[in-house]
Design a protein around this motif. Sequence first.
Motif, PDB file in Angstrom:
ATOM      1  N   ALA A 195      -6.218  16.631  -6.408  1.00  9.34           N
ATOM      2  CA  ALA A 195      -6.557  17.079  -5.055  1.00  9.34           C
ATOM      3  C   ALA A 195      -6.244  18.552  -4.880  1.00  9.34           C
ATOM      4  O   ALA A 195      -6.976  19.285  -4.223  1.00  9.34           O
ATOM      5  N   PRO A 235       0.823  -1.215   0.000  1.00 12.71           N
ATOM      6  CA  PRO A 235       0.000   0.000   0.000  1.00 12.71           C
ATOM      7  C   PRO A 235       0.857   1.265   0.000  1.00 12.71           C
ATOM      8  O   PRO A 235       1.916   1.324   0.617  1.00 12.71           O
ATOM      9  N   ASP A 236       0.389   2.272  -0.726  1.00 14.60           N
ATOM     10  CA  ASP A 236       1.075   3.568  -0.734  1.00 14.60           C
ATOM     11  C   ASP A 236       0.763   4.332   0.539  1.00 14.60           C
ATOM     12  O   ASP A 236      -0.227   4.068   1.210  1.00 14.60           O
ATOM     13  N   ASP A 237       1.605   5.312   0.840  1.00  9.02           N
ATOM     14  CA  ASP A 237       1.303   6.195   1.961  1.00  9.02           C
ATOM     15  C   ASP A 237       0.787   7.541   1.485  1.00  9.02           C
ATOM     16  O   ASP A 237       0.028   8.206   2.180  1.00  9.02           O
ATOM     17  N   THR A 238       1.251   7.959   0.301  1.00 16.28           N
ATOM     18  CA  THR A 238       0.831   9.266  -0.200  1.00 16.28           C
ATOM     19  C   THR A 238       0.203   9.101  -1.576  1.00 16.28           C
ATOM     20  O   THR A 238       0.309   8.048  -2.199  1.00 16.28           O
ATOM     21  N   LEU A 239      -0.448  10.142  -2.017  1.00 18.90           N
ATOM     22  CA  LEU A 239      -1.063  10.112  -3.334  1.00 18.90           C
ATOM     23  C   LEU A 239       0.008  10.124  -4.408  1.00 18.90           C
ATOM     24  O   LEU A 239       1.084  10.685  -4.226  1.00 18.90           O
ATOM     25  N   ASN A 240      -0.296   9.502  -5.570  1.00 24.77           N
ATOM     26  CA  ASN A 240       0.640   9.618  -6.682  1.00 24.77           C
ATOM     27  C   ASN A 240       0.473  10.977  -7.359  1.00 24.77           C
ATOM     28  O   ASN A 240      -0.389  11.763  -6.975  1.00 24.77           O
ATOM     29  N   THR A 272      -0.666  12.172 -10.295  1.00 20.13           N
ATOM     30  CA  THR A 272      -1.931  12.564 -10.913  1.00 20.13           C
ATOM     31  C   THR A 272      -2.962  12.900  -9.848  1.00 20.13           C
ATOM     32  O   THR A 272      -3.623  13.945  -9.897  1.00 20.13           O
ATOM     33  N   ALA A 273      -3.111  11.991  -8.874  1.00 20.16           N
ATOM     34  CA  ALA A 273      -4.119  12.202  -7.840  1.00 20.16           C
ATOM     35  C   ALA A 273      -3.822  13.469  -7.062  1.00 20.16           C
ATOM     36  O   ALA A 273      -4.716  14.220  -6.677  1.00 20.16           O
ATOM     37  N   ARG A 274      -2.520  13.750  -6.853  1.00 14.85           N
ATOM     38  CA  ARG A 274      -2.136  14.950  -6.128  1.00 14.85           C
ATOM     39  C   ARG A 274      -2.546  16.207  -6.890  1.00 14.85           C
ATOM     40  O   ARG A 274      -3.022  17.178  -6.308  1.00 14.85           O
TER      41      ARG A 274
END
Lengths: 233, 85, 86, 117, 122, 176
Positions: A39, A27-32, A34-36
């Motif tokens: 957001a 699992p990731d901890d932060t957004l990638n 594109t998603a960032r």
Amino acid sequence: MIRRLFVILLLLGLGGVFAGLVAGYSPDDTLNLTARYYADHTAQDIGAANIVTAIIVTYRGLDTLGEVTVLFLTAAIVGLVLAQSRRKADAPQRPLPPSGELLTTGTRLLVPLILLLGVYVFVNGHLTPGGGFQGGAILASAVLMLLLTDPLLRIGHGLIAAIESTAGLLFVGIGVLGIVLAGGFLDNRILPIGDLGNLFSAGAIPIIYSIIGLKVGAEFSSMLATLAETEDL
Amino acid sequence: MTPMLIGMSLLLAVTMVVAGVLATRPSQALSISILAAGLVSLLASVQFLLLAAPDVAMTEAAIGSGLTTFLFFFVLGRIRGGDRD
Amino acid sequence: MADVLVYLAATLAGVAFVLALIRFILGPSSADRIIAFDSLTIISITGIVLVALAEGRGIYLDVALVYALLSFLGVIVVARYIERGF
Amino acid sequence: MSSLLAVVGGILLVGGTAFLLFGAIGLVRMPDAYNRLQAGTKTTTLGTLLSLAGVACLHPEWALKLLLIGIFLLFTNPLSSQVLARAAHRIGVKKAPQTVVDRLEEDLAEKDLGARP
Amino acid sequence: MAPLMAYIALTTGFVLILIGLYGALTNRNILRMIVAFTVANTGVNLVMVAIGYLHGRTAPILDAAVPVEQAAALIIDPLPQALVLTAIVIGVGVTALMLAYAYRLYETKRTLDISQYTELKW
Amino acid sequence: METPVEAKVRAMARTRSTAVMFATLLLFWLMLIGNLTLDALIVGVLASLVIAVLYPNGISFFTELRATPEAFVAGLRYYGYFFKELVKSNLRLTAIVLSPSLPIRPGIVKVRTRLRSRMGRLMLANSITLTPGTLTVEMDSEWLYVHWTNVESDDIEAATGAIVAGFERYLEVIYG
């Protein structure tokens, strides 16, 4: 027997692949990236509180146009496939059990409320969960409830087709208006963005989603009506 | 309240698998198979909500479970003979 | 205090869910299975409201509204099907 | 004050889910479909209404939407049970051996109230 | 403990895919095959949403609980959700199409058993 | 053939029912939205108007309501009585379910109602379903067939007194 063995072997292989995928999932901890971007920029660029709606209607608006087209084609093909099986008006009908007074009254009470809920869902698509597709499905559910109470009800295909094609034309028209007045096809900034959280905000998104809702509702209704009008086998 | 959510998620997962098996078992009456498939979709909608996806949850409840089940029953109502294998 | 009560409520609802599921699996007639389906969906509505409470997001309640409507329609469709109403 | 409200809300919530549980026990224990339907309808309706009231106490700003869900449930839940009971009676679902009387069956035998399949 | 939810959803999704595939490959009744297909469809959607889930974050809708400035630290990935939304809508279209064809097939041969339809077998 | 006067009366009744429908839908809309801003009001009026005009068959909670003070009081008392009965029914059911011997004596009995209005009859059936041990199975003009977990009396009048009378008292004033 040999066939079943083959199927089980195939599924075991697939299961092994899936188990590997689950075991290797980290699992990731932060957004990638594109998603960032979505957001950080949705609130200023689009003005929609629901980021999923912003992606569907504006960032990926062209995909949604394609999706609506696929849905339209599906409804048309269902109508075409079942066209020869249409029940004749004077064909003998097996006796249907009456739907009863309670269901009839309940339908007349609930159908307006269901329609209103559908309108609420697609008008508020940019603020709350939901949007055109869900709202359209709820509108079609109201049609379904009418069909349940009276299975021999004929729903005007002319009206459904008129709503459907008008909504489609308006959708493309607003898209083209985006090229003329703002940055590109289906750009929502042809209307002022307004304040985040108001009903009249996010530019043209509420209008576009209402159009999609009517279109999707008409398509699903036509599917249900076509299926209901086929003859018994 | 994470433990509560995890417990709910586990319960839903088990129920979905059970309902999925019921939906694909050939000895079941076809109408109950369809109902079980509808149950899988409805519970998946709650699972989507637990995964923080309310949009998808609403879509699954309205379209995936609602309309699909209705379409199945409309066709099944026309093909009564299809209930037997 | 209130947290403990919420946990207790979730546990009770979970046990009720399992019992209704047992009736869904056993149910001798299709009517029994439909009743169990109805109960399962209504218990799920409580579940959705509890999720909204745990996450503190009021917008999840819209999903509960749509869910209640669609599960009700599903039960009516199946009931009309088994009495050969369409 | 607000903590008192929270405790009241929690108690309502537990009461509601307890009714859901009793209904589910009834669902498992009752002998035939009609009695199961009785157990299912009443307890799920009151149980869900009480849970909604409890959540409304914990989060007063959601009260309006919860009230709407409650009103909706109060009309749809009995309606679906009635339609289901009628359908079960029409296809002739077996009644429990304890059943003492069935006026609907007798009247149906006399006049044709709804075509039986 | 921490990201347990995503694991549960992933596993459930994969198991549902396997159940659906098994049902679609072993059942001979066309309608049963379509039912199994919808189960597998739900499983795929569940897997896709589970991949976008980030532990301890909330839904990508900005309101009082998620202020605009902290959005990037509080929300989960919205893109998989948009994709799944599309997939569900197209899924019901595909199901409707399959059902229409099942109706027509039954009309020609009065049976839903797939092994009776041998015209295209070679 | 109907005379012009009859046609006019019918048209007026129809207009009135559409107006009541519109008001009900607007009320529901405001409850759904949860705030009273100008833009929400505009969209709500538009949507309610379109639905009320497009679906003229609709009936609402208030369509057949008698707008008198007595009806209002009866409505309040009806809901009080209804919730009391609902709680009582749940407690009784709990007692039955939890007792090891499962003391039930089920049966379907026939009762009579005097109510005429559609909304009143629906409310009556729903109330019967939610109160102690009874479940409406079928409704046929003035007869109701009710499934009773614990049949106390098979006689039509006695059963009517036990099951229907309590609600009918209030609903008759509210809806007629």
